[in-house]
Write an enzyme that holds these catalytic residues in place. Structure first.
Site, PDB file in Angstrom:
ATOM      1  N   HIS A 197       0.859  -1.331   0.155  1.00 42.35           N
ATOM      2  CA  HIS A 197       0.136   0.077   0.141  1.00 42.35           C
ATOM      3  C   HIS A 197       0.989   1.465  -0.088  1.00 42.35           C
ATOM      4  O   HIS A 197       1.784   1.087   0.559  1.00 42.35           O
ATOM      5  CB  HIS A 197      -0.827  -0.057   1.122  1.00 42.35           C
ATOM      6  CG  HIS A 197      -2.042  -1.060   1.338  1.00 42.35           C
ATOM      7  ND1 HIS A 197      -2.887  -0.825   1.963  1.00 42.35           N
ATOM      8  CD2 HIS A 197      -2.118  -2.267   0.466  1.00 42.35           C
ATOM      9  CE1 HIS A 197      -3.901  -2.091   1.778  1.00 42.35           C
ATOM     10  NE2 HIS A 197      -3.071  -2.698   0.979  1.00 42.35           N
ATOM     11  N   GLU A 248       0.848   4.109   1.806  1.00 41.11           N
ATOM     12  CA  GLU A 248       1.050   4.395   3.006  1.00 41.11           C
ATOM     13  C   GLU A 248       2.244   3.552   3.522  1.00 41.11           C
ATOM     14  O   GLU A 248       3.360   4.097   4.173  1.00 41.11           O
ATOM     15  CB  GLU A 248       0.099   4.369   4.015  1.00 41.11           C
ATOM     16  CG  GLU A 248      -1.097   5.101   3.692  1.00 41.11           C
ATOM     17  CD  GLU A 248      -2.039   4.305   3.103  1.00 41.11           C
ATOM     18  OE1 GLU A 248      -1.955   3.630   1.963  1.00 41.11           O
ATOM     19  OE2 GLU A 248      -3.364   4.344   3.505  1.00 41.11           O
ATOM     20  N   CYS A 251      -6.385   1.852   5.619  1.00 42.11           N
ATOM     21  CA  CYS A 251      -7.143   0.712   6.026  1.00 42.11           C
ATOM     22  C   CYS A 251      -6.420   0.239   7.446  1.00 42.11           C
ATOM     23  O   CYS A 251      -5.307   1.233   8.035  1.00 42.11           O
ATOM     24  CB  CYS A 251      -6.587  -0.543   5.116  1.00 42.11           C
ATOM     25  SG  CYS A 251      -4.729  -0.741   5.211  1.00 42.11           S
ATOM     26  N   CYS A 264      -2.668  -0.097   7.467  1.00 44.81           N
ATOM     27  CA  CYS A 264      -1.844   1.362   7.409  1.00 44.81           C
ATOM     28  C   CYS A 264      -1.900   2.168   8.562  1.00 44.81           C
ATOM     29  O   CYS A 264      -1.043   2.731   8.824  1.00 44.81           O
ATOM     30  CB  CYS A 264      -2.259   1.956   6.036  1.00 44.81           C
ATOM     31  SG  CYS A 264      -1.911   0.656   4.696  1.00 44.81           S
TER      32      CYS A 264
END
Length: 151
Positions: A55, A57, A85, A88
């Site tokens: 991801h 992040e 999410c 993260c």
């Protein structure tokens, strides 16, 4: 259309999200800022190479930690184009990010204002200041266009 100018770090994250979409990745971008300067910029990269933790992040936090030579990103800000999410949000807490700015809310997968609400849990050891909606229209449109093309 946004009523006020989008801050440069969020604009950089939006540009990273656009690049992710062009690469076939879900268009999410993230930028870590330290002392007013973007020190890490990343986009989602879960498909190539295959990495479920790829991801934006997570990738940006890893880059920032490497750039600063430390695991704690105290005093750093994170700009991301989509509500983080649970994975993260947990990483943001562990990294000790000072301020989290995110563009679009994510009622299905988000874990800040939706779902698990990670930062509201008693077990969360660090909660950043949170600012949402910055560049939300632009980020949401990137996501809508991306998924519209795939349906």
């Amino acid at each position: 259309m946004t009523l006020w100018p989008i801050p440069a770090p969020m604009q950089a994250a939006l540009n990273a999200a656009r690049a992710a979409a062009e690469a076939g990745e879900v268009p999410v971008g993230a930028a870590v800022v330290s002392q007013g300067e973007v020190i890490a910029l990343a986009a989602n990269a879960t498909r190539s190479p295959p990495d479920p933790t790829g991801h934006a992040e997570i990738r940006a936090l890893r880059m920032a930690a490497e750039a600063l030579g430390q695991d704690r990103l105290t005093g750093c800000d994170l700009y991301v184009t989509l509500e983080p999410c649970a994975m993260c949000a947990g990483a943001i807490s562990h990294a000790r990010i000072a301020r989290l700015y995110y563009a679009a809310s994510d009622p299905k997968g988000g874990a800040v204002e939706h779902g698990a609400r990670v930062f509201d849990q008693n077990t969360c050891q660090h909660r950043p200041e949170i600012y949402s909606g910055i560049g939300a229209n632009e980020a949401a449109e990137l996501l809508r266009a991306f998924f519209r093309e795939r349906r």
